[in-house]
Design an enzyme around this catalytic site. Structure first.
Site, PDB file in Angstrom:
ATOM      1  N   HIS A  56       0.135   8.320  -1.976  1.00  0.00           N
ATOM      2  CA  HIS A  56       0.450   7.121  -2.751  1.00  0.00           C
ATOM      3  C   HIS A  56       1.159   6.072  -1.912  1.00  0.00           C
ATOM      4  O   HIS A  56       1.522   6.304  -0.753  1.00  0.00           O
ATOM      5  CB  HIS A  56       1.296   7.487  -3.973  1.00  0.00           C
ATOM      6  CG  HIS A  56       2.617   8.141  -3.647  1.00  0.00           C
ATOM      7  ND1 HIS A  56       3.737   7.414  -3.322  1.00  0.00           N
ATOM      8  CD2 HIS A  56       2.981   9.448  -3.608  1.00  0.00           C
ATOM      9  CE1 HIS A  56       4.748   8.245  -3.102  1.00  0.00           C
ATOM     10  NE2 HIS A  56       4.320   9.482  -3.258  1.00  0.00           N
TER      11      HIS A  56
ATOM     12  N   CYS B 200       5.023  14.750  -1.460  1.00  0.00           N
ATOM     13  CA  CYS B 200       3.785  13.981  -1.441  1.00  0.00           C
ATOM     14  C   CYS B 200       3.621  13.220  -0.124  1.00  0.00           C
ATOM     15  O   CYS B 200       4.532  13.165   0.701  1.00  0.00           O
ATOM     16  CB  CYS B 200       3.752  13.005  -2.617  1.00  0.00           C
ATOM     17  SG  CYS B 200       3.603  13.809  -4.219  1.00  0.00           S
TER      18      CYS B 200
END
Length: 341
Positions: free
Chosen positions: A300, A316
């Site tokens: 992201h 992440c």
């Protein structure tokens, strides 16, 4: 519209300018006389590498870690010695792209300067959840992100007296794409975001991606197993390590809201309320979430591009908003994603 001096805008902290008018950029000699902080040879190399898909991160004319990573990726892709230096062999390999100039002077338009903006961004997730959007704080921040740089670099390239107003010329790092002909099946809002971030519509198709913890980069390979793109990334931490293994891309969420669940964060009290944060470039996952087959994990964007590769994440893979958006054009559901030490 009220005009804003660049120095004043820095105190709050932006705008891609797809409709702006291009003018002749000043010479490198003029720029060097204006500031000794930016190395314009480095900036030129950064701009070319950014156009070619070997992201140097922020376009700032500095020899930082992300620039070294970009040089190494480019050198590997061209089959030359991987030194991470702007050496003679690398300069020769970059020379065919020298027509891509390091800076562009653009005339601002009303559309480029439009908001809405969140001048006073609240810190608590509970207060952020009450907002309609986690947008840019100011036109200055939007302009910087649009041109893959920082407000400070815009100040260095211009002047504290430069006004952010329609009709005003402003000098930017040349992040302008060669095409904005994005796939018609993408939502219009997402195509607008891609254009605002000056993401080129022409991208290679990824056959696989490799996230390498040892050097902190995400590499993109095509079906011939050629390295076609590379991005410096933030990946995991001591508490939330990178999930080593073989995964795959499941899907993509464009300009997504974010489900803030304190139970998933080791550094947040479970007593905090679970809330849904609105979308926006200053949200926790930036402008796009690329979902992985590993539950709760994804690739992201970020609200803080200068921290990429320097800060930690909750497991992440975090990229700058413009790099995450670019990657989203390369991958598709089913694209293998290998995470390795």
């Amino acid at each position: 519209m009220r005009t804003i001096a660049i120095l004043a805008a820095l105190s709050t902290l932006a705008v891609a300018v797809p409709g702006a008018t291009q003018n002749t950029a000043p010479t490198a000699q003029t720029l060097r006389q204006r500031t000794d902080r930016i190395d314009f040879d480095v900036l030129h190399a950064q701009v070319i590498l950014d156009h070619l898909g070997y992201s140097p991160g922020v376009l700032d004319g500095r020899r930082g870690m992300s620039f070294v990573n970009a040089l190494e990726g480019f050198q590997e892709s061209r089959g030359i010695e991987v030194t991470g230096e702007l050496d003679r062999a690398t300069i020769r390999a970059l020379r065919p792209f020298r027509a891509v100039r390091p800076v562009k002077r653009l005339t601002l338009t009303e559309g480029a300067l439009s908001g809405p903006y969140v001048a006073n961004m609240p810190e608590s997730p509970e207060e952020q959840a009450r907002l309609d959007r986690l947008g840019y704080r100011s036109p200055m921040e939007k302009l910087a992100e649009m041109f893959h740089t920082t407000p400070r670099v815009l100040l260095e390239l211009n002047s504290p007296d430069t006004r952010l107003a329609p009709g005003e010329p402003v000098l930017f790092p040349n992040a302008l794409p060669t095409s904005r002909d994005y796939p018609s099946n993408l939502p219009q809002e997402w195509r607008d975001t891609l254009s605002d971030l000056n993401v080129d519509a022409s991208q290679p198709e990824a056959a696989r991606i490799v996230v390498d913890k040892s050097d902190g980069v995400l590499r993109v390979f095509d079906e011939s197993d050629r390295l076609v793109a590379q991005f410096t990334a933030t990946m995991g931490s001591e508490h939330d390590p990178l999930p080593i293994g073989r995964w795959e891309i499941v899907g993509e969420a464009y300009n997504p809201p974010f489900n803030y669940n304190p139970e998933l964060f080791w550094d947040v009290s479970d007593s905090e309320a679970e809330v849904t944060l609105p979308p926006g470039p200053n949200g926790p996952v930036g402008v796009v979430w690329i979902d992985l087959s590993k539950e709760h994990y994804g690739i992201h964007g970020t609200a803080e591009p200068t921290t990429i590769g320097r800060a930690q994440s909750h497991g992440c893979i975090r990229l700058t908003n413009w790099d995450a958006a670019r990657l989203a054009l390369m991958v598709a559901p089913g694209t293998p994603a290998v995470f390795q030490e």
